[in-house]
Design a protein around this motif. Structure first.
Motif, short mmCIF file in Angstrom:
data_model
loop_
_atom_site.label_atom_id
_atom_site.label_comp_id
_atom_site.label_asym_id
_atom_site.label_seq_id
_atom_site.Cartn_x
_atom_site.Cartn_y
_atom_site.Cartn_z
N UNK A 52 0.82 -1.20 0.00
CA UNK A 52 0.00 0.00 0.00
C UNK A 52 0.86 1.26 0.00
N UNK A 53 1.89 1.26 0.82
CA UNK A 53 2.78 2.41 0.90
C UNK A 53 3.47 2.68 -0.43
N UNK A 54 4.01 1.63 -1.04
CA UNK A 54 4.70 1.79 -2.32
C UNK A 54 3.74 2.14 -3.45
N UNK A 55 2.60 1.45 -3.51
CA UNK A 55 1.65 1.66 -4.61
C UNK A 55 1.02 3.05 -4.55
N UNK A 56 0.38 3.37 -3.43
CA UNK A 56 -0.34 4.64 -3.36
C UNK A 56 0.58 5.83 -3.10
N UNK A 57 1.71 5.59 -2.45
CA UNK A 57 2.70 6.65 -2.32
C UNK A 57 3.27 7.02 -3.68
N UNK A 58 3.58 6.01 -4.48
CA UNK A 58 4.08 6.25 -5.83
C UNK A 58 3.06 6.94 -6.71
N UNK A 59 1.80 6.51 -6.62
CA UNK A 59 0.75 7.14 -7.42
C UNK A 59 0.51 8.58 -6.99
N UNK A 60 0.63 8.85 -5.70
CA UNK A 60 0.46 10.23 -5.20
C UNK A 60 1.58 11.13 -5.75
N UNK A 61 2.80 10.62 -5.77
CA UNK A 61 3.92 11.39 -6.31
C UNK A 61 3.74 11.64 -7.80
N UNK A 67 0.71 17.13 -12.29
CA UNK A 67 -0.10 18.33 -12.09
C UNK A 67 0.60 19.60 -12.50
N UNK A 68 1.92 19.55 -12.59
CA UNK A 68 2.70 20.72 -13.00
C UNK A 68 2.79 20.88 -14.51
N UNK A 69 2.34 19.91 -15.26
CA UNK A 69 2.40 19.97 -16.72
C UNK A 69 1.15 20.68 -17.22
N UNK A 70 1.32 21.79 -17.93
CA UNK A 70 0.15 22.54 -18.41
C UNK A 70 -0.76 21.68 -19.30
N UNK A 71 -2.02 21.86 -19.16
CA UNK A 71 -3.11 21.18 -19.87
C UNK A 71 -3.04 19.65 -19.78
N UNK A 72 -1.97 19.04 -20.31
CA UNK A 72 -1.85 17.58 -20.27
C UNK A 72 -1.95 17.06 -18.84
N UNK A 73 -1.33 17.77 -17.91
CA UNK A 73 -1.35 17.36 -16.52
C UNK A 73 -2.75 17.32 -15.95
N UNK A 74 -3.55 18.31 -16.26
CA UNK A 74 -4.93 18.35 -15.77
C UNK A 74 -5.75 17.20 -16.35
N UNK A 75 -5.56 16.93 -17.63
CA UNK A 75 -6.27 15.83 -18.28
C UNK A 75 -5.82 14.49 -17.68
N UNK A 76 -4.53 14.32 -17.50
CA UNK A 76 -4.00 13.08 -16.94
C UNK A 76 -4.50 12.87 -15.51
N UNK A 77 -4.53 13.93 -14.71
CA UNK A 77 -5.05 13.82 -13.35
C UNK A 77 -6.53 13.47 -13.36
N UNK A 78 -7.28 14.04 -14.28
CA UNK A 78 -8.70 13.75 -14.42
C UNK A 78 -8.93 12.27 -14.73
#
Length: 116
Positions: A52-61, A67-78
């Motif tokens: 859980x720590x490795x999986x969800x910690x990695x996904x959170x990172x 999230x810092x990537x303009x436009x693509x980041x927002x779509x990918x996060x969505x």
């Protein structure tokens, strides 16, 4: 994913294995970290806590970085967010059922931590 069914037994914290496994995923990587420190004996719970720590910690990172990537980041996060919720529900269900399933990469890392 690799799976292995285990029998239900108690842990050093007094939790049933399947409840401890579910709790490892319930609070994402935070509950995994907590269980790593408080559960000393039960290998089933410790495995799920590390995974859980490795999986969800990695996904959170990853989610934070994209999230810092303009436009693509927002779509990918969505797109990533609902997948993370589905993954979260599936991992809790499988752990509650007593399955020691292993995700690629993070499952191997979790098993390596148990050997230390």
């Amino acid at each position: 994913m690799e799976q292995e069914k285990t029998t239900t037994s108690k842990s050093s914290t007094g939790l049933d294995e399947n409840i401890g496994g579910l709790l490892a995923y319930l609070g994402s990587f935070v509950s995994g970290i907590i269980l790593i420190f408080i559960e000393k004996d039960n290998q089933f719970i410790r495995f799920h806590a590390f995974q859980s720590t490795f999986l969800f910690g990695g996904l959170a990172i990853i989610n934070l970085v994209i999230g810092f990537i303009p436009f693509f980041g927002a779509v990918a996060q969505f797109l990533l967010s609902p997948l993370m919720v589905i993954l979260w529900i599936v991992t809790m269900y499988k752990a509650y059922k007593g399955e020691r399933f292993k995700f690629p990469i993070v499952g191997d890392l979790a098993e390596d931590q148990l050997k230390k």
